[in-house]
Design a protein around this motif. Structure first.
Motif, PDB file in Angstrom:
ATOM      1  N   PHE A  73      -0.013  41.944 -27.273  1.00 51.88           N
ATOM      2  CA  PHE A  73       0.981  42.397 -25.982  1.00 51.88           C
ATOM      3  C   PHE A  73       1.879  43.356 -26.778  1.00 51.88           C
ATOM      4  O   PHE A  73       2.482  43.140 -27.577  1.00 51.88           O
ATOM      5  CB  PHE A  73       1.999  41.434 -25.632  1.00 51.88           C
ATOM      6  CG  PHE A  73       0.968  40.473 -24.878  1.00 51.88           C
ATOM      7  CD1 PHE A  73       0.629  40.408 -23.312  1.00 51.88           C
ATOM      8  CD2 PHE A  73       0.317  39.259 -24.895  1.00 51.88           C
ATOM      9  CE1 PHE A  73      -0.262  40.169 -22.058  1.00 51.88           C
ATOM     10  CE2 PHE A  73      -0.421  37.837 -24.272  1.00 51.88           C
ATOM     11  CZ  PHE A  73      -0.932  38.167 -23.366  1.00 51.88           C
ATOM     12  N   THR A 115      -1.844  29.900 -23.510  1.00 52.57           N
ATOM     13  CA  THR A 115      -1.801  30.786 -24.530  1.00 52.57           C
ATOM     14  C   THR A 115      -1.701  29.619 -26.360  1.00 52.57           C
ATOM     15  O   THR A 115      -1.864  28.266 -26.227  1.00 52.57           O
ATOM     16  CB  THR A 115      -0.302  31.685 -24.996  1.00 52.57           C
ATOM     17  OG1 THR A 115       0.595  30.512 -24.485  1.00 52.57           O
ATOM     18  CG2 THR A 115      -0.626  32.646 -23.559  1.00 52.57           C
ATOM     19  N   SER A 173       5.055  34.427 -17.271  1.00 51.37           N
ATOM     20  CA  SER A 173       3.095  33.908 -15.674  1.00 51.37           C
ATOM     21  C   SER A 173       2.844  34.979 -16.591  1.00 51.37           C
ATOM     22  O   SER A 173       3.212  35.949 -17.242  1.00 51.37           O
ATOM     23  CB  SER A 173       4.211  34.973 -14.684  1.00 51.37           C
ATOM     24  OG  SER A 173       5.853  36.023 -15.114  1.00 51.37           O
ATOM     25  N   MET A 174       1.835  35.515 -15.632  1.00 49.73           N
ATOM     26  CA  MET A 174       0.567  36.638 -16.451  1.00 49.73           C
ATOM     27  C   MET A 174       0.062  36.872 -14.941  1.00 49.73           C
ATOM     28  O   MET A 174      -0.371  36.482 -14.265  1.00 49.73           O
ATOM     29  CB  MET A 174      -0.225  35.857 -17.463  1.00 49.73           C
ATOM     30  CG  MET A 174      -1.041  37.034 -17.668  1.00 49.73           C
ATOM     31  SD  MET A 174      -2.844  35.692 -19.727  1.00 49.73           S
ATOM     32  CE  MET A 174      -1.087  35.237 -20.416  1.00 49.73           C
ATOM     33  N   ASN A 175      -0.234  38.214 -15.341  1.00 49.01           N
ATOM     34  CA  ASN A 175      -1.602  38.654 -14.355  1.00 49.01           C
ATOM     35  C   ASN A 175      -2.770  38.605 -15.306  1.00 49.01           C
ATOM     36  O   ASN A 175      -3.157  39.353 -16.013  1.00 49.01           O
ATOM     37  CB  ASN A 175      -0.910  40.354 -14.320  1.00 49.01           C
ATOM     38  CG  ASN A 175      -0.392  40.450 -13.731  1.00 49.01           C
ATOM     39  OD1 ASN A 175       0.599  39.818 -12.339  1.00 49.01           O
ATOM     40  ND2 ASN A 175       0.258  41.925 -13.914  1.00 49.01           N
ATOM     41  N   LYS A 190      -2.008  36.445  -9.766  1.00 50.36           N
ATOM     42  CA  LYS A 190      -1.046  36.170 -10.652  1.00 50.36           C
ATOM     43  C   LYS A 190      -0.742  35.050 -10.511  1.00 50.36           C
ATOM     44  O   LYS A 190      -1.073  33.914 -10.447  1.00 50.36           O
ATOM     45  CB  LYS A 190       0.146  36.479  -9.654  1.00 50.36           C
ATOM     46  CG  LYS A 190       1.603  36.621 -10.512  1.00 50.36           C
ATOM     47  CD  LYS A 190       1.970  37.265 -11.443  1.00 50.36           C
ATOM     48  CE  LYS A 190       2.067  38.444 -10.976  1.00 50.36           C
ATOM     49  NZ  LYS A 190       3.733  39.035 -10.149  1.00 50.36           N
ATOM     50  N   SER A 223       1.522  31.187 -12.922  1.00 49.05           N
ATOM     51  CA  SER A 223       2.794  31.235 -13.475  1.00 49.05           C
ATOM     52  C   SER A 223       2.851  30.043 -13.968  1.00 49.05           C
ATOM     53  O   SER A 223       1.922  28.864 -14.099  1.00 49.05           O
ATOM     54  CB  SER A 223       3.874  31.224 -12.665  1.00 49.05           C
ATOM     55  OG  SER A 223       3.624  30.005 -11.866  1.00 49.05           O
ATOM     56  N   PRO A 235      -7.221  38.605 -19.939  1.00 51.51           N
ATOM     57  CA  PRO A 235      -5.544  38.962 -19.890  1.00 51.51           C
ATOM     58  C   PRO A 235      -5.003  39.886 -19.562  1.00 51.51           C
ATOM     59  O   PRO A 235      -5.528  40.806 -20.162  1.00 51.51           O
ATOM     60  CB  PRO A 235      -5.665  38.128 -20.870  1.00 51.51           C
ATOM     61  CG  PRO A 235      -6.482  37.220 -21.760  1.00 51.51           C
ATOM     62  CD  PRO A 235      -7.844  37.744 -20.706  1.00 51.51           C
ATOM     63  N   GLN A 261      -1.434  41.685 -18.279  1.00 55.30           N
ATOM     64  CA  GLN A 261       0.490  41.084 -18.811  1.00 55.30           C
ATOM     65  C   GLN A 261       0.786  40.708 -18.390  1.00 55.30           C
ATOM     66  O   GLN A 261       0.936  39.375 -17.378  1.00 55.30           O
ATOM     67  CB  GLN A 261       1.355  42.365 -17.222  1.00 55.30           C
ATOM     68  CG  GLN A 261       2.904  42.131 -17.976  1.00 55.30           C
ATOM     69  CD  GLN A 261       3.741  43.398 -16.934  1.00 55.30           C
ATOM     70  OE1 GLN A 261       3.056  44.274 -16.439  1.00 55.30           O
ATOM     71  NE2 GLN A 261       4.900  43.154 -16.889  1.00 55.30           N
ATOM     72  N   LEU A 262       1.778  40.022 -19.819  1.00 58.76           N
ATOM     73  CA  LEU A 262       2.560  38.670 -19.608  1.00 58.76           C
ATOM     74  C   LEU A 262       4.256  38.791 -19.522  1.00 58.76           C
ATOM     75  O   LEU A 262       4.599  39.984 -19.734  1.00 58.76           O
ATOM     76  CB  LEU A 262       2.035  38.203 -20.806  1.00 58.76           C
ATOM     77  CG  LEU A 262       3.211  36.628 -21.806  1.00 58.76           C
ATOM     78  CD1 LEU A 262       2.651  35.332 -20.968  1.00 58.76           C
ATOM     79  CD2 LEU A 262       3.272  36.491 -22.641  1.00 58.76           C
ATOM     80  N   THR A 263       4.168  38.160 -18.582  1.00 56.03           N
ATOM     81  CA  THR A 263       6.491  37.889 -18.435  1.00 56.03           C
ATOM     82  C   THR A 263       6.968  37.126 -18.577  1.00 56.03           C
ATOM     83  O   THR A 263       6.388  36.172 -18.421  1.00 56.03           O
ATOM     84  CB  THR A 263       6.483  38.702 -17.076  1.00 56.03           C
ATOM     85  OG1 THR A 263       6.162  39.680 -16.791  1.00 56.03           O
ATOM     86  CG2 THR A 263       8.194  38.869 -17.160  1.00 56.03           C
ATOM     87  N   SER A 317      -7.251  43.256 -24.640  1.00 58.39           N
ATOM     88  CA  SER A 317      -7.199  42.707 -24.802  1.00 58.39           C
ATOM     89  C   SER A 317      -8.722  42.289 -24.033  1.00 58.39           C
ATOM     90  O   SER A 317      -9.919  43.055 -24.950  1.00 58.39           O
ATOM     91  CB  SER A 317      -6.455  41.821 -23.047  1.00 58.39           C
ATOM     92  OG  SER A 317      -7.564  40.529 -22.403  1.00 58.39           O
TER      93      SER A 317
END
Length: 437
Positions: free
Chosen positions: A240, A271, A290-292, A304, A306, A341, A343-345, A366
């Motif tokens: 990431f 994770t 959260s992750m896309n 999405k 979370s 996997p 984007q991770l936020t 990824s």
């Protein structure tokens, strides 16, 4: 007798994915071999380790051509201890080994152990169950069985990780079977041998030779047919890129699992758990991930997912982890769909009532964790499907040096370190970020 044979067949099927019935040849004999090995842990698990393994191989002393005999590999002495990172839970370790077949018959026999072990504390010796397989004897003469490489798969709630061990130099020792000519009626059901003397016999739910992870076939698990409802994914190493906020980014294994719910799929994204002490105390509710999940193949877009924030405060020097993230995928197209996997936020809140600091981390690299065989649903779509409570957007959130409020807030968490697998996630002080303008 018929009942006993049915039970034996069921046990063999569970262990090796086949349907053979063993022909017992007696008497059995065991021989030990001690050899040096090099063990390579999974990505992020540390450096390779060299050690010494003692393996005891048990097989019949005598048998006839046509017999299918039991072979057992017991690990008397493991090559190394558990790491100092985390305890291994009960019934989490599954070993797989490969025995070299020589002498009058050549090949390689795959043997598989049960996922059965006591809890293994940090730095304690590894405990592995006996690995078992069945060998179809095809030629007369002395057949030698020499232990070789082996894999150790450890399953946690967030995924399965495999350490691969291979001999360094020649291995001497092992069992020998004196095989005489003639047949003792040892044909197997359908003529198949279970993981026999062919290279890369099948393992439970298995990968190819050298990749024994539970349900870990390359490309993830394909689902949708035969009434199956649970579809476990495989861990994929994801890098990431979090921009200047997290120098060096984050690298961690990510696993996407799915459970069929009507025509939709409930997703759970995991994770790696924290394995080092937090350098400062973090309050309850400080970290919310959260992750896309990126869709490919027959469908496209993102889903999405979370997770909840940490429910309890995290004391100084305590392990730090991100919670599991959940969401729902409703297929918009029929066919094979891959889930990867993206984007991770991480929303960071340092005090109750404070405005969360949005830290976006784009997946610079990824891979596919799961593949599903889907059927299109009315109203289904691969575009952003958020879970309850998710506050992040589908795009890369704008944070950077121009966001004075966010940067000043980040100064409150300067020096905080969060471990994801083998990676370190560091919030950088405001003055360092300001210097990059």
């Amino acid at each position: 007798m018929k009942t006993q044979r049915r039970v034996s067949a069921a046990v063999v099927a569970l262990l090796l994915g086949g349907a053979g019935i063993a022909i017992t040849a007696t008497p059995a004999q065991a021989a030990e071999a001690t050899f040096k090995v090099k063990c390579v842990p999974p990505a992020g698990g540390g450096d390779p380790v060299e050690g010494e393994t003692t393996a005891k191989v048990t097989a019949p002393a005598t048998a006839k051509v046509g017999d299918e005999v039991d072979v057992v590999w017991e690990t008397v002495k493991p090559a190394s201890n558990n790491t100092d990172l985390m305890d291994i839970p009960k019934d989490a370790v599954q070993p797989t080994g490969w025995i070299t077949v020589g002498g009058g018959q050549a090949g390689e026999l795959k043997v598989v152990g049960e996922k059965k072990n006591p809890p293994i504390p940090k730095k304690a010796p590894m405990v592995m169950s006996a690995m078992k397989g069945k060998l179809k004897l095809t030629k007369a003469g002395k057949v030698t069985l020499t232990p070789g490489k082996y894999d150790v798969a450890v399953t946690f709630s967030f995924g399965t990780f495999v350490t691969k061990c291979a001999p360094v130099g020649e291995v001497k020792g092992g069992a020998t079977i004196d095989v005489s000519a003639g047949s003792s009626g040892g044909a197997t059901n359908g003529g198949a041998t279970n993981g026999g003397a062919t290279n890369g016999g099948a393992t439970n739910g298995g990968a190819t030779n050298g990749g024994a992870t539970n349900g870990g076939a390359d490309g993830g698990t394909t689902g949708g047919g035969g009434g199956q409802t649970d579809f476990p994914g495989k861990p994929v190493e994801v890098a990431f890129d979090c921009g200047p906020v997290v120098p060096g980014g984050i690298k961690t294994p990510v696993t996407i699992n799915a459970k069929k719910n009507g025509g939709s799929y409930d997703l759970t994204v995991k994770t790696a758990k924290g394995a080092m002490a937090a350098p400062m105390a973090l309050p309850a509710g400080a970290l919310k991930p959260s992750m896309n999940v990126k869709l490919g193949g027959a469908d496209s877009g993102t889903v999405k997912v979370s997770g909840p924030a940490n429910a309890d405060p995290i004391p100084d020097k305590a392990p730090v982890s991100l919670s599991d993230m959940t969401g729902t995928y409703k297929p918009g197209k029929s066919g094979k769909v891959t889930l990867s996997p993206d984007q991770l936020t991480i929303d960071v809140t340092m005090a109750p009532g404070a405005t969360p600091i949005n830290v976006p981390c784009k997946a610079a690299s990824s891979g596919v964790s799961l593949e599903l065989d889907t059927a299109a649903q009315p109203g289904g779509s691969g575009s952003s499907t958020s879970t309850t409570g998710s506050t992040t957007s589908g795009g890369l959130a704008e944070t950077g040096a121009e966001d004075e409020g966010g940067i000043k807030a980040l100064a409150l968490v300067a020096g905080t370190v969060i471990l994801l697998g083998g990676a370190v996630f560091t919030f950088t002080p405001w003055r360092r970020l300001r210097g990059t303008r």
